[in-house]
Design an enzyme around this catalytic site. Sequence first.
Site, PDB file in Angstrom:
ATOM      1  N   HIS A  31       0.839  -1.201   0.000  1.00 17.35           N
ATOM      2  CA  HIS A  31       0.000   0.000   0.000  1.00 17.35           C
ATOM      3  C   HIS A  31       0.875   1.252   0.000  1.00 17.35           C
ATOM      4  O   HIS A  31       0.630   2.194  -0.756  1.00 17.35           O
ATOM      5  CB  HIS A  31      -0.900   0.048   1.242  1.00 17.35           C
ATOM      6  CG  HIS A  31      -1.953  -0.997   1.293  1.00 17.35           C
ATOM      7  ND1 HIS A  31      -2.192  -1.743   2.426  1.00 17.35           N
ATOM      8  CD2 HIS A  31      -2.854  -1.419   0.374  1.00 17.35           C
ATOM      9  CE1 HIS A  31      -3.188  -2.575   2.197  1.00 17.35           C
ATOM     10  NE2 HIS A  31      -3.607  -2.402   0.952  1.00 17.35           N
ATOM     11  N   LYS A  55     -18.199  -6.190   7.334  1.00 13.57           N
ATOM     12  CA  LYS A  55     -16.905  -6.869   7.294  1.00 13.57           C
ATOM     13  C   LYS A  55     -16.196  -6.696   8.631  1.00 13.57           C
ATOM     14  O   LYS A  55     -16.083  -5.583   9.142  1.00 13.57           O
ATOM     15  CB  LYS A  55     -16.058  -6.267   6.162  1.00 13.57           C
ATOM     16  CG  LYS A  55     -14.772  -6.983   5.900  1.00 13.57           C
ATOM     17  CD  LYS A  55     -14.078  -6.353   4.685  1.00 13.57           C
ATOM     18  CE  LYS A  55     -12.739  -6.998   4.432  1.00 13.57           C
ATOM     19  NZ  LYS A  55     -12.035  -6.348   3.323  1.00 13.57           N
ATOM     20  N   ARG A 104      -2.030  -6.421  -7.825  1.00 20.87           N
ATOM     21  CA  ARG A 104      -1.028  -7.378  -7.330  1.00 20.87           C
ATOM     22  C   ARG A 104      -0.870  -8.494  -8.364  1.00 20.87           C
ATOM     23  O   ARG A 104      -0.366  -8.238  -9.439  1.00 20.87           O
ATOM     24  CB  ARG A 104      -1.426  -7.899  -5.956  1.00 20.87           C
ATOM     25  CG  ARG A 104      -1.322  -6.825  -4.878  1.00 20.87           C
ATOM     26  CD  ARG A 104      -1.716  -7.341  -3.539  1.00 20.87           C
ATOM     27  NE  ARG A 104      -3.104  -7.798  -3.560  1.00 20.87           N
ATOM     28  CZ  ARG A 104      -3.714  -8.409  -2.576  1.00 20.87           C
ATOM     29  NH1 ARG A 104      -3.079  -8.677  -1.475  1.00 20.87           N
ATOM     30  NH2 ARG A 104      -4.967  -8.772  -2.669  1.00 20.87           N
ATOM     31  N   SER A 142      -3.551  -9.010   3.697  1.00 16.72           N
ATOM     32  CA  SER A 142      -3.829  -8.901   5.131  1.00 16.72           C
ATOM     33  C   SER A 142      -3.824 -10.272   5.789  1.00 16.72           C
ATOM     34  O   SER A 142      -3.318 -10.437   6.898  1.00 16.72           O
ATOM     35  CB  SER A 142      -5.172  -8.216   5.366  1.00 16.72           C
ATOM     36  OG  SER A 142      -5.120  -6.885   4.932  1.00 16.72           O
TER      37      SER A 142
END
Length: 179
Positions: A31, A55, A104, A142
Site C-alpha cells: 500500500h 466486514k 497485485r 492482510s
Amino acid sequence: MTLNSSHTDAGGLSHSIAVYTGSFDPVTLGHLHIIERASKLFDTLVVGIGINADKKSLFNPEERIELVQTISNHLPNVRVQTFDGLAVDFVRSLGAGVMVRGIRPLTDIAGEFTMMMANRQLDADIETVFLMADERFAHVSSSLLKQIAALSENDDHLAKFVPRPIIPSLRAKLAAPSV
C-alpha cells in the site's frame, strides 16, 4: 499534459486530485509503495479508507486513519479519510477525477477490471489508473500478514511486509483476546 497538471473535465472533476481506496486493514508496504508512487503523479492524493459494517476489521476506522497517516506523513500532498458507500461516489464528493488502484497478481486484474467498468457506468467522468504492485509486495495480503504475525515473534519477518511503525499496533491487536 502531465498527470499532475490542473486539468478539470467538463463534469467539474479535477484530474490533479486522485483517490486511492481500500480497507488498509492493516496498511502494508505494498500500500505504501502505491501511495508513494501515486503521490508523485498527482497534486493531491486522498487515501480513502472504506468502512464496511458487514466486514469484520482488525483495526477500527480511527486506528486505520492514524496508521496510514503515520506511514505517509513524509508525503505533504497525501490526505487520509474514511468513507462508506460506493468508492465512485466518494471520489466525486471530493471533486477528484481519478481513482488509483494497485494491481497485485494477475488474478487481481479481472476483479479490478470489472469494478472499473461498473464505476465507469456509474460515473463516466471518473478515470481509473492502475499501478502494478512492486514485485516485492505482489503476494502480500492482510491474511498473510496476520498469519505471519501469529506464528512468528520476529519483527524482522513482519517488517518485510508492513512498515515498521505499524508492527507494535499489529502485534497489540493480534494479542488482544477479541481478535
